[in-house]
Design a protein around this motif. Sequence first.
Motif, PDB file in Angstrom:
ATOM      1  N   TRP A 440     -18.425   2.755  -8.583  1.00 57.57           N
ATOM      2  CA  TRP A 440     -17.153   2.151  -8.182  1.00 57.57           C
ATOM      3  C   TRP A 440     -16.297   3.122  -7.391  1.00 57.57           C
ATOM      4  N   SER A 443     -17.367   2.297  -3.977  1.00 61.22           N
ATOM      5  CA  SER A 443     -16.808   1.013  -3.540  1.00 61.22           C
ATOM      6  C   SER A 443     -15.314   1.136  -3.275  1.00 61.22           C
ATOM      7  N   GLY A 444     -14.638   1.896  -4.110  1.00 63.44           N
ATOM      8  CA  GLY A 444     -13.199   2.066  -3.949  1.00 63.44           C
ATOM      9  C   GLY A 444     -12.845   2.915  -2.739  1.00 63.44           C
ATOM     10  N   SER A 445     -13.828   3.678  -2.229  1.00 58.11           N
ATOM     11  CA  SER A 445     -13.599   4.528  -1.053  1.00 58.11           C
ATOM     12  C   SER A 445     -13.957   3.812   0.240  1.00 58.11           C
ATOM     13  N   GLN A 476     -13.879  -8.892 -10.384  1.00 59.23           N
ATOM     14  CA  GLN A 476     -13.493  -7.710  -9.613  1.00 59.23           C
ATOM     15  C   GLN A 476     -12.025  -7.329  -9.790  1.00 59.23           C
ATOM     16  N   TRP A 480     -13.670  -3.875  -8.311  1.00 59.77           N
ATOM     17  CA  TRP A 480     -13.456  -3.485  -6.913  1.00 59.77           C
ATOM     18  C   TRP A 480     -11.993  -3.554  -6.490  1.00 59.77           C
ATOM     19  N   TYR A 482      -9.437  -3.460  -8.231  1.00 59.17           N
ATOM     20  CA  TYR A 482      -8.690  -2.468  -9.001  1.00 59.17           C
ATOM     21  C   TYR A 482      -8.909  -1.046  -8.468  1.00 59.17           C
ATOM     22  N   TYR A 483     -10.177  -0.685  -8.242  1.00 58.99           N
ATOM     23  CA  TYR A 483     -10.454   0.682  -7.796  1.00 58.99           C
ATOM     24  C   TYR A 483      -9.963   0.930  -6.372  1.00 58.99           C
ATOM     25  N   LEU A 484     -10.093  -0.097  -5.508  1.00 58.06           N
ATOM     26  CA  LEU A 484      -9.528   0.034  -4.160  1.00 58.06           C
ATOM     27  C   LEU A 484      -8.044   0.357  -4.260  1.00 58.06           C
ATOM     28  N   HIS A 485      -7.389  -0.368  -5.159  1.00 59.38           N
ATOM     29  CA  HIS A 485      -5.940  -0.241  -5.283  1.00 59.38           C
ATOM     30  C   HIS A 485      -5.531   1.114  -5.871  1.00 59.38           C
TER      31      HIS A 485
END
Length: 722
Positions: A440, A443-445, A476, A480, A482-485
């Motif tokens: 993740w 994915s978050g990067s 998600q 996703w 969440y980790y993006l944020h």
Amino acid sequence: MPIENIVEKELGTKSKKDIEDMGVEKFNELCRSKVLGYVSEWEKTIHRLGRWVDMKHAYRTMDKEYMESVWWVFKELWDGGYIYKGYKPMHICPRCETTLSQQEVSEGYKDIKDISVTAQFRVQDTELKKRLVGDGDAYLLAWTTTPWTLPGNVLIAVGEDLEYTIVKLGDAHFIVAKDLVMTNFEGKEFEVMSQVHGKDLAGLYYEPLFPYYADSENSFRVVTADFVTTEDGTGLVHLAPAFGTDDYEVFRKEHVPFIQHVGMDGVFKKEVTDFAGLHVKPVEDHMATDIEIVKWLAHNGKLFAKKKYEHSYPHCWRCDTPLLNYATDSWFVDVTKVKKTALKLAEDINWSPAHMKEGRFGKWLEGARDWSISRQRFWASVIPVWQSEDGDQICIGSVEELETLSGQKVDDLHKHVVDKITFEKDGKTYTRVPDVLDTWFDSGSMPYAQVHYPFEQKEAFEQGFPAEFIAEGQDQTRAWFYYLHIIASAIKGKPAFKNVIVNGIVLAEDGKKMSKKLQNYPDPMDILNKYGADVLRFYLLSSPVVSAENLNFSERDLNDVSRNVFRMLWNSYSFFTTYASIDNWSPMSCHSRAGGNPGSENSLDPRVKPEDDKSKNILDRWILSELQLLIREVESSMEKYELSKATRAFMPFIDNLSNWYIRRSRKRFWKSEDDNDKENAYQTLYAVLVTLSKVMAPFTPFLSEEIYRNLFSCHSREGGNP
Ligand SMILES: [Zn+2]
């Protein structure tokens, strides 16, 4: 399924050690080849569905450029003080031998049958014991749902102000919470001797339940702790410091030895002689070892009661093995530190459906804990930290930095390559810490790494960040999205996206998960070939699945869409072309448009004025007005990312067009003389069909393209065949 698992399945590896034996390098190269196979498979399906995806500039998380940006993200977090290493009880998968994040754990809860035991711990003869219960045998009763943790017991906790009862049963005394006497002694001939408080019990010593760690100092005594309740069990809690968050806290406070009687692979260590080599939660029969423990307790007179019960227990999302709570090292992103910013920034994000914002996502964000990002696996981005023997750490944020420090060319950033790279600095040798990153984190990067930011395409990045919209499944919200944020909040102080479309899950018609084994759903390729991609697109886009709800996929409903929307529209279109061809009709503006450019910006504007200005016919006025209403509805719904509302708007319009406008206007097309009214009917229907094809294009690209091209190619129509 993660690539590692697919490869493991094909290889038939049983444990992490099997992979280490074959070599991480070989394993990782197999993973790489698998990824490439899936990419081409995906490309075919995407194309068939009529989705526009920039496959030429596709990014892959395994590419060096992508991985370098991930390092950059890590270093940004590192420099911002958001990365730390901690020793904490976490959930681990004993088969994968890796830690899991809070989100990964939350994904794998399943109801299972388990066995709980109430063990009796014999109180040692001390002054305190004499004062409380006098002479004779006395036992502390402690209940646990994880019998396999009992050999690691070092303390028993009671609630300081809770009331406890000393019960006499036969010749022996038992200590249990007052509220739980009946739960534990119902049906037995017992006698209540006296009541005490938890704090009175603190300081009692007991004989270790198992002999393996009997000489541990400072152990096997009663302590008070504030997490003890009388909700279930006995009101006395058995503590094994290595296997629970509460337990670990007490262990630190009480300075007892840290006993870890089970390895990270979930197997009892050799000093636990009676059970050495057994898995604590075997996948094939997760109760088997607990039952062995129960037998041992019974055999040695230490079992008070046992009970089967059902509870929700977390399993590994990778391999379905029951997880263990296990104290271990892990690297964390300090989510607590960024939470305030993240909550503030989340206010600006538009969610479809709207309730996700404060609901699923908002709640998860509020309750978020620090993110465990290190994994003890192989095929992933690595933690870009090099460490010297005395513990000094250097975080590396680019290939160039590593090349400069090591004096070596670096072509690949995977574990099996960079683990071999060491460097000297100030007389110390630095080697990489062995862990890889949670997928993740990759994915978050994505917003940065997909364009190799900041090493390339700075401008492209700035233009596309935050993203206009993203779409994914509702699970998600914890992953996703969440980790993006979290990452964007920490390193950019901005949200990573402005709008989100949250999808539900497409289930089989019977409401169960689509399952290859059960064969409870039709082959997607057959569906595409039978109905066409547009019908499937329209069916899904108009369904609740685009607003975070689940859809029971039904071929009957799909068939209804095909009949009520597509066939009806096609019949309307055929009606027009048939008569236009008989009459050799062409639109008034055909001449100029034929020479012009149908692809120009203006001609794609769905509000191009229909050439009807002269018609006073009420049917013409009505359908054109309906058309404008349709455009408005579709546009405003799309502005809000409400896809199903936008899609459903076409259904009544197509019905009106076919069953009212054309049916009522039919005679106008049949007339033999070319009067104004006939011309108006042609102009109107033509304008409606052309405009409709444009408005529908994002939803049904294939059909729209067909209609639009045929209606627009004036030259071919002059040949009499629209
Ligand atoms: Zn696993």
